[in-house]
Scaffold this motif. Structure first.
Motif, PDB file in Angstrom:
ATOM      1  N   ALA A 271       0.833  -1.208   0.000  1.00 54.05           N
ATOM      2  CA  ALA A 271       0.000   0.000   0.000  1.00 54.05           C
ATOM      3  C   ALA A 271       0.867   1.257   0.000  1.00 54.05           C
ATOM      4  O   ALA A 271       0.540   2.254  -0.664  1.00 54.05           O
ATOM      5  N   LEU A 272       1.990   1.217   0.732  1.00 59.68           N
ATOM      6  CA  LEU A 272       2.890   2.372   0.761  1.00 59.68           C
ATOM      7  C   LEU A 272       3.485   2.631  -0.621  1.00 59.68           C
ATOM      8  O   LEU A 272       3.596   3.793  -1.053  1.00 59.68           O
ATOM      9  N   ALA A 273       3.848   1.568  -1.344  1.00 57.77           N
ATOM     10  CA  ALA A 273       4.394   1.737  -2.695  1.00 57.77           C
ATOM     11  C   ALA A 273       3.376   2.383  -3.622  1.00 57.77           C
ATOM     12  O   ALA A 273       3.720   3.243  -4.439  1.00 57.77           O
ATOM     13  N   LEU A 274       2.115   1.988  -3.510  1.00 57.37           N
ATOM     14  CA  LEU A 274       1.065   2.603  -4.326  1.00 57.37           C
ATOM     15  C   LEU A 274       0.896   4.079  -3.986  1.00 57.37           C
ATOM     16  O   LEU A 274       0.626   4.910  -4.852  1.00 57.37           O
ATOM     17  N   GLU A 275       1.069   4.407  -2.705  1.00 53.97           N
ATOM     18  CA  GLU A 275       0.872   5.790  -2.252  1.00 53.97           C
ATOM     19  C   GLU A 275       1.997   6.711  -2.701  1.00 53.97           C
ATOM     20  O   GLU A 275       1.744   7.793  -3.255  1.00 53.97           O
ATOM     21  N   VAL A 276       3.236   6.303  -2.486  1.00 45.95           N
ATOM     22  CA  VAL A 276       4.364   7.222  -2.696  1.00 45.95           C
ATOM     23  C   VAL A 276       5.040   7.046  -4.053  1.00 45.95           C
ATOM     24  O   VAL A 276       5.832   7.888  -4.469  1.00 45.95           O
ATOM     25  N   GLY A 277       4.748   5.927  -4.726  1.00 42.09           N
ATOM     26  CA  GLY A 277       5.398   5.631  -6.001  1.00 42.09           C
ATOM     27  C   GLY A 277       6.272   4.400  -5.864  1.00 42.09           C
ATOM     28  O   GLY A 277       7.119   4.330  -4.960  1.00 42.09           O
ATOM     29  N   ASP A 278       6.066   3.410  -6.734  1.00 41.29           N
ATOM     30  CA  ASP A 278       6.782   2.142  -6.558  1.00 41.29           C
ATOM     31  C   ASP A 278       8.272   2.239  -6.842  1.00 41.29           C
ATOM     32  O   ASP A 278       9.041   1.334  -6.494  1.00 41.29           O
ATOM     33  N   ALA A 279       8.732   3.324  -7.453  1.00 40.03           N
ATOM     34  CA  ALA A 279      10.177   3.502  -7.621  1.00 40.03           C
ATOM     35  C   ALA A 279      10.871   3.686  -6.281  1.00 40.03           C
ATOM     36  O   ALA A 279      12.080   3.455  -6.167  1.00 40.03           O
ATOM     37  N   TRP A 280      10.096   4.107  -5.264  1.00 37.33           N
ATOM     38  CA  TRP A 280      10.672   4.435  -3.963  1.00 37.33           C
ATOM     39  C   TRP A 280      10.599   3.296  -2.964  1.00 37.33           C
ATOM     40  O   TRP A 280      11.323   3.304  -1.966  1.00 37.33           O
ATOM     41  N   VAL A 281       9.720   2.341  -3.189  1.00 32.11           N
ATOM     42  CA  VAL A 281       9.546   1.231  -2.243  1.00 32.11           C
ATOM     43  C   VAL A 281       9.769  -0.081  -3.001  1.00 32.11           C
ATOM     44  O   VAL A 281       8.918  -0.533  -3.762  1.00 32.11           O
ATOM     45  N   HIS A 282      10.940  -0.663  -2.806  1.00 31.68           N
ATOM     46  CA  HIS A 282      11.278  -1.948  -3.406  1.00 31.68           C
ATOM     47  C   HIS A 282      11.066  -3.030  -2.344  1.00 31.68           C
ATOM     48  O   HIS A 282      11.315  -2.803  -1.155  1.00 31.68           O
ATOM     49  N   MET A 283      10.597  -4.185  -2.789  1.00 31.22           N
ATOM     50  CA  MET A 283      10.243  -5.247  -1.844  1.00 31.22           C
ATOM     51  C   MET A 283      10.910  -6.555  -2.217  1.00 31.22           C
ATOM     52  O   MET A 283      11.216  -6.800  -3.389  1.00 31.22           O
ATOM     53  N   TYR A 284      11.136  -7.392  -1.220  1.00 32.88           N
ATOM     54  CA  TYR A 284      11.696  -8.714  -1.446  1.00 32.88           C
ATOM     55  C   TYR A 284      10.798  -9.745  -0.760  1.00 32.88           C
ATOM     56  O   TYR A 284      10.060  -9.432   0.172  1.00 32.88           O
ATOM     57  N   ASP A 285      10.850 -10.968  -1.242  1.00 27.86           N
ATOM     58  CA  ASP A 285      10.065 -12.056  -0.662  1.00 27.86           C
ATOM     59  C   ASP A 285      10.986 -13.002   0.101  1.00 27.86           C
ATOM     60  O   ASP A 285      12.144 -13.206  -0.267  1.00 27.86           O
ATOM     61  N   GLY A 286      10.452 -13.597   1.163  1.00 28.91           N
ATOM     62  CA  GLY A 286      11.254 -14.522   1.956  1.00 28.91           C
ATOM     63  C   GLY A 286      12.291 -13.778   2.775  1.00 28.91           C
ATOM     64  O   GLY A 286      12.073 -12.668   3.232  1.00 28.91           O
ATOM     65  N   GLU A 287      13.448 -14.414   2.958  1.00 27.86           N
ATOM     66  CA  GLU A 287      14.538 -13.775   3.693  1.00 27.86           C
ATOM     67  C   GLU A 287      15.471 -13.084   2.707  1.00 27.86           C
ATOM     68  O   GLU A 287      15.763 -13.621   1.636  1.00 27.86           O
ATOM     69  N   LEU A 288      15.929 -11.898   3.078  1.00 32.05           N
ATOM     70  CA  LEU A 288      16.734 -11.078   2.167  1.00 32.05           C
ATOM     71  C   LEU A 288      17.987 -11.829   1.709  1.00 32.05           C
ATOM     72  O   LEU A 288      18.708 -12.418   2.499  1.00 32.05           O
ATOM     73  N   ARG A 289      18.243 -11.729   0.387  1.00 34.75           N
ATOM     74  CA  ARG A 289      19.415 -12.365  -0.220  1.00 34.75           C
ATOM     75  C   ARG A 289      20.244 -11.323  -0.975  1.00 34.75           C
ATOM     76  O   ARG A 289      19.766 -10.227  -1.290  1.00 34.75           O
ATOM     77  N   GLY A 290      21.451 -11.705  -1.316  1.00 39.19           N
ATOM     78  CA  GLY A 290      22.341 -10.802  -2.021  1.00 39.19           C
ATOM     79  C   GLY A 290      21.826 -10.391  -3.387  1.00 39.19           C
ATOM     80  O   GLY A 290      21.965  -9.234  -3.797  1.00 39.19           O
TER      81      GLY A 290
END
Length: 338
Positions: A271-290
């Motif tokens: 929801a935050l990505a939709l609000e502020v712009g998806d260029a600003w909020v990148h997301m990952y699934d599971g546990e963070l990897r390199g």
């Protein structure tokens, strides 16, 4: 319209006070829509006001010694009882955290009663579950004004940062491991972590995990605003690898400083990505990897210099007006019940 007298559960802010509280205090004081009262034990227990607003009530339960803790717990119980028995004073509570803290059986029971007896809840995002109770949704305000006086640093290519209190659920160790993998594929990466660890053991563990890695700087202590702004604005990407994320001041701090974030995928962050712009909020699934770190870094390179995320919904004047509306509604609910 009669001006409501609203007592907050916080006292006059200090330099170390949570910025959310300081900015809300300032916004409510400036708005003129309510008579804004800071917390005072005597007035809270016997004084005259229309609304009491709880923020983190667990903060009222602890002192520097066991007898001070016992005394503060007794005072908080007396305040809860006064508010519960009152037919006139409305009670509002902001749901900053989804779950009650693990704070001993007696104190946890008192916190549960404070939560149960609120006439109206304020949620900071659309995903907070309120079970059909009367509520208002008022987004966490931005930090642009808070950091306005601090100089920005020059962005450093390949710089990753993380800041805020260092606790186990924030998964800073996982970020360090992901950085270790990413830096083996890209030599110009660097990592800076700033914030006070919750325990000395956690600090030692993090330092051991990072000591053999290239270009890692750990500032494991409280960061004053100027250092935090320097750390954030030097980075290309702020990474918050939390196990659980619901209301994060660090995300908004980074966005207020015009820095993109990498965060776990969940409904709140989507929801935050939709609000502020998806260029600003990148997301990952599971546990963070390199590889996820490297992909996010590649994505933020497309953000033009001088661009800003859209934080229009988080202006503090709007936040103050929405709180005033919530207080008026809480009074209506209370008096209808009476």
């Amino acid at each position: 319209m009669t001006q409501l007298r609203v007592m907050q559960s916080f006292r006059a802010p200090r330099p170390t006070t949570n910025p959310y509280i300081t900015m809300l205090d300032r916004a409510l004081g400036d708005s003129g829509e309510v008579l804004h009262l800071r917390f005072d034990w005597r007035r809270a227990l016997v004084g005259d006001y229309d609304v009491f607003h709880w923020h983190w009530p667990e903060g009222k339960l602890h002192g520097s010694t066991w007898w001070r803790t016992a005394g503060k717990t007794a005072l908080t119980a007396a305040l809860w009882l006064r508010l519960r028995l009152s037919h006139r004073i409305a009670v509002v509570r902001t749901v900053h955290n989804v779950e009650l803290p693990d704070d001993g059986r007696l104190r946890r029971a008192l916190l549960a009663r404070i939560e149960r007896d609120a006439d109206l809840l304020i949620a900071l995002n659309s995903e907070t579950q309120l079970d059909g109770r009367p509520h208002a949704r008022i987004p966490h305000g931005h930090y642009r004004d808070w950091y306005a006086g601090q100089p920005r640093a020059q962005r450093v290519r390949g710089r990753i940062s993380a800041f805020g209190g260092v606790r186990r659920y924030k998964n800073v160790g996982v970020l360090v491991d992901a950085y270790a993998d990413a830096s083996s594929h890209r030599a110009d990466l660097s990592l800076e972590i700033g914030g006070r660890p919750s325990t000395p053991e956690l600090a030692e563990t993090l330092q051991q995990r990072a000591e053999s890695l290239p270009n890692v700087d750990m500032r494991l202590r409280f960061l004053p605003d100027d250092e935090l702004v320097r750390l954030a604005t030097q980075s290309e990407l702020v990474v918050l690898a939390y196990r659980f994320m619901h209301n994060s001041g660090s995300v908004l701090a980074a966005l207020s400083l015009d820095r993109p974030v990498l965060v776990p995928r969940n409904p709140v962050n989507e929801a935050l990505a939709l609000e502020v712009g998806d260029a600003w909020v990148h997301m990952y699934d599971g546990e963070l990897r390199g590889d996820q770190l490297l992909a996010a870094l590649a994505g933020v390179e497309a953000i033009p210099a001088g661009a800003q995320p859209d934080l229009t919904l988080r202006e503090w004047a709007r936040t103050a007006a929405d709180h005033a509306d919530a207080y008026r509604r809480a009074v209506e609910i209370k008096r209808a019940q009476a």
